[in-house]
Design a protein around this motif. Structure first.
Motif, short mmCIF file in Angstrom:
data_model
loop_
_atom_site.label_atom_id
_atom_site.label_comp_id
_atom_site.label_asym_id
_atom_site.label_seq_id
_atom_site.Cartn_x
_atom_site.Cartn_y
_atom_site.Cartn_z
N LEU A 85 53.05 14.58 110.02
CA LEU A 85 52.87 13.40 110.87
C LEU A 85 52.57 12.20 109.98
N GLN B 98 59.65 8.47 113.42
CA GLN B 98 59.62 9.91 113.28
C GLN B 98 59.49 10.59 114.65
N VAL B 99 58.56 10.09 115.47
CA VAL B 99 58.34 10.67 116.79
C VAL B 99 59.61 10.53 117.64
N TRP C 35 62.13 13.17 116.63
CA TRP C 35 61.73 14.49 117.10
C TRP C 35 61.89 14.63 118.61
N LYS C 36 61.56 13.58 119.34
CA LYS C 36 61.72 13.62 120.80
C LYS C 36 63.18 13.91 121.15
N ARG D 162 52.96 18.92 116.38
CA ARG D 162 53.62 19.45 117.58
C ARG D 162 53.09 18.75 118.82
N PHE E 6 54.34 15.13 119.15
CA PHE E 6 55.72 14.97 119.60
C PHE E 6 55.85 15.30 121.09
#
Lengths: 182, 265
Positions: free
Chosen positions: A21, A31-32, A35-36, A77, A80
Motif C-alpha cells: 500500500l 494504485q487503489v 486494483w478496484k 486487501r 482495496f
C-alpha cells in the motif's frame, strides 16, 4: 502477458510495489483504482461473488514475484475492498469485515436482469423457486445462473418493494417461492 | 616608406590609405560574394537532394536523421516554420508537430504510473504502438526533435540523461544531482534500498533518506509553463515495496523499469 486461467492479468500485477500500500496519497489513489478495476474484472469473468479477506484468493498474491513481496497484506486487501464498498460495488457481509460481497453488477442491475429473464422466458405470471432461478434449466446460459444467493435475494427484495413479485415461504423449509406479477 | 615633409607628402599618404581601403573593401566583397554563392549552391543542392530523396526522408528514420544533420551544417532548420519551401515540400513540419502532440498524450497517460518521467525507449515504443496506422517509422532521434520543439510551449518538457539512459521529463520537477545518482543506481534492478544507496554512493543515512523521500513524495512544481495545468502533478517518481523478509524497504522507479509498459486506460 501473464494469465490466471483464461483471465489476462494487467501489467501492473507484475510490478512488486503494487503489492504494498503506497504512502503517498496520489500514488495510492492510482494504485487503489487499478486494483478496484482488476478485482471487479476478475470477479465478473470468473463469476466470483464473495471474497474472504483471510483466505487464499488468486489475485492477492503473484507467484511470479519472489517470496512475500508478491502478496497483499491484510491492510492492503482491506483498503482495496473498502474502496469498492465506498463506491457501492461491494459490501461487507459482517461487521468484522472478514468477507466481502462483490457487486460487479449493482443490485439494481441484477434486478433488471431478473425482469429481462422473466420476460424472455414468458414467466410473467408464474411461480418459481429461488433455487430454480439460480440453477434451473431456464436460467442456464444467462448471468443469473449460479448467482450468489445473498445477491439474488437482495435483487428480488428490491423487485418485491416495487410490486413486481411476491416472495413466499415454499413447501421445502430452505427454499422460497417467487410469484412474478410483471 | 620614408615620410617626406610638406603638404604633398601628406596628400600622397592619404591617397595611399584610401587606395588600401578601397582594395580591402573589394577583397572583402569578393570573399562575401563567393561565400554567398557557395552557400546558395549548398542550399540549392540541398533542395535538389531533398526533392530527389523526398520519400526516403519521410519514410526512413536513419536517412531523416542524417538529413537533419546535413541541414544543420548549412544553417537550414527544416522545422523552423511550418511555411516555406521545406515544410511545404517535405511536410516534415507536420510530421514533428503530430509527433509532439502524440508525445504529450503518452506522457499524460502514463504519468499516473511513472510520475512524469519516462524512459525515451519506452516512449518510442509506445509512440510506435499509437502510430500503428501511420506509414512512417519513428526513431528516437525523431522523438528528441519533436520534444525539442515542444520546449517553446513552456518549461514542461526536457530530456535528461541518467547513466546510459535518456529520460523524458514532462513535469517541471527539479531533479538534483543526488536524485540523478539514485536513478542511476536503480537502473540495475529497477529498485534501490536505503542501504544500497548509502553503500554505492558513500552517502550518510540522512542524505540518502532525504533524497529517497523526495523522490517518493512529489514532483514539486517549481517553474510554471503553459503545461503547468496539464502537468502539475503530485505523483511521486518512486513507489515503495515492503514485502521482503529482510525487512528492507525497496524503492522502485517506474520510469526506468521495463515493466512500466503499462498505460492508463
Amino acid at each position: 502477458m501473464q494469465t490466471l486461467g483464461n483471465f489476462k492479468l494487467p501489467n501492473f500485477f507484475n510490478y512488486p510495489p503494487y503489492f504494498t500500500l503506497q504512502p503517498v496519497r496520489d500514488t495510492r489513489e492510482k494504485q487503489v483504482q487499478l486494483w478496484k478495476e482488476l478485482i471487479l474484472d476478475y470477479c465478473r469473468t470468473q463469476k466470483i461473488f464473495v471474497i474472504a479477506l483471510d483466505e487464499e484468493f488468486p489475485l492477492f498474491s503473484n507467484p511470479v514475484i519472489e517470496s512475500i513481496a508478491g502478496s497483499l497484506n491484510h491492510e492492503a486487501r482491506q483498503a482495496f475492498l473498502s474502496a469498492l464498498v465506498s463506491e457501492g460495488r461491494a459490501e461487507w457481509m459482517h461487521k468484522g469485515h472478514r468477507k466481502c460481497l462483490i457487486l460487479w453488477h449493482r443490485i439494481q442491475d441484477w434486478a433488471d436482469s431478473i425482469v429481462q429473464f422473466v420476460k424472455d422466458n414468458g414467466l410473467e405470471d408464474t411461480v418459481m423457486t429461488v433455487e430454480e432461478i439460480r440453477s434451473g434449466v431456464e436460467s442456464r446460459g444467462t448471468e443469473l445462473h449460479g448467482i450468489d444467493r445473498t445477491i439474488l435475494m437482495r435483487a428480488l427484495k428490491l423487485l418485491e418493494n416495487k410490486g413486481k413479485l411476491v416472495i413466499f415461504k415454499g413447501s421445502s423449509a430452505d427454499d422460497e417461492g417467487i410469484k412474478f406479477s410483471l | 616608406m620614408k615620410r617626406r615633409p610638406g603638404i604633398g607628402g601628406l596628400q600622397t599618404a592619404a591617397a595611399a590609405r584610401n587606395q588600401y581601403r578601397i582594395l580591402g573593401e573589394n577583397v572583402a566583397k569578393i570573399r562575401t560574394d563567393l561565400m554567398k554563392e557557395q552557400l546558395a549552391t549548398f542550399r540549392s543542392q540541398l533542395e535538389d537532394f531533398a526533392r530527389k530523396h523526398k520519400n526516403d526522408i519521410r519514410k526512413n528514420p536513419t536517412f531523416r536523421s542524417q538529413f537533419h544533420e546535413m541541414c544543420a551544417k548549412v544553417g537550414v532548420d527544416p522545422l523552423a516554420s511550418n511555411k516555406g519551401f521545406w515544410a511545404e515540400m517535405l511536410g516534415i513540419g507536420d510530421f514533428y508537430y503530430e509527433l509532439g502532440v502524440q508525445i504529450v498524450e503518452i506522457c499524460l497517460a502514463t504519468r499516473p504510473h511513472n510520475g512524469g518521467l519516462i524512459n525515451l525507449q519506452e516512449l518510442c515504443s509506445l509512440l510506435g504502438q499509437k502510430r500503428k496506422t501511420a506509414r512512417e517509422a519513428v526513431s528516437e532521434d525523431d522523438c528528441l526533435r519533436a520534444i525539442s520543439k515542444l520546449k517553446v510551449l513552456g518549461s514542461g518538457f526536457e530530456v535528461i540523461s541518467v547513466g546510459k539512459k535518456k529520460l523524458v521529463r514532462s513535469v517541471p520537477t527539479e531533479l538534483n544531482k543526488d536524485h540523478n545518482e539514485i536513478l542511476e543506481v536503480a537502473q540495475g534492478q529497477g529498485y534501490v534500498t536505503l542501504e544500497e544507496v548509502q553503500r554505492r554512493l558513500s552517502w550518510s543515512a540522512g542524505r540518502a533518506t532525504d533524497a529517497l523521500e523526495t523522490l517518493l513524495k512529489a514532483s514539486s512544481c517549481k517553474s510554471i509553463g503553459l503545461f503547468f495545468f496539464l502537468f502539475s502533478s503530485t505523483e511521486g517518481l518512486a513507489m515503495i515495496d515492503d514485502g521482503h523478509s529482510d525487512g528492507k524497504r525497496r524503492y522502485w522507479f517506474p520510469c526506468i523499469s521495463s515493466i512500466s509498459s503499462y498505460v492508463g486506460s
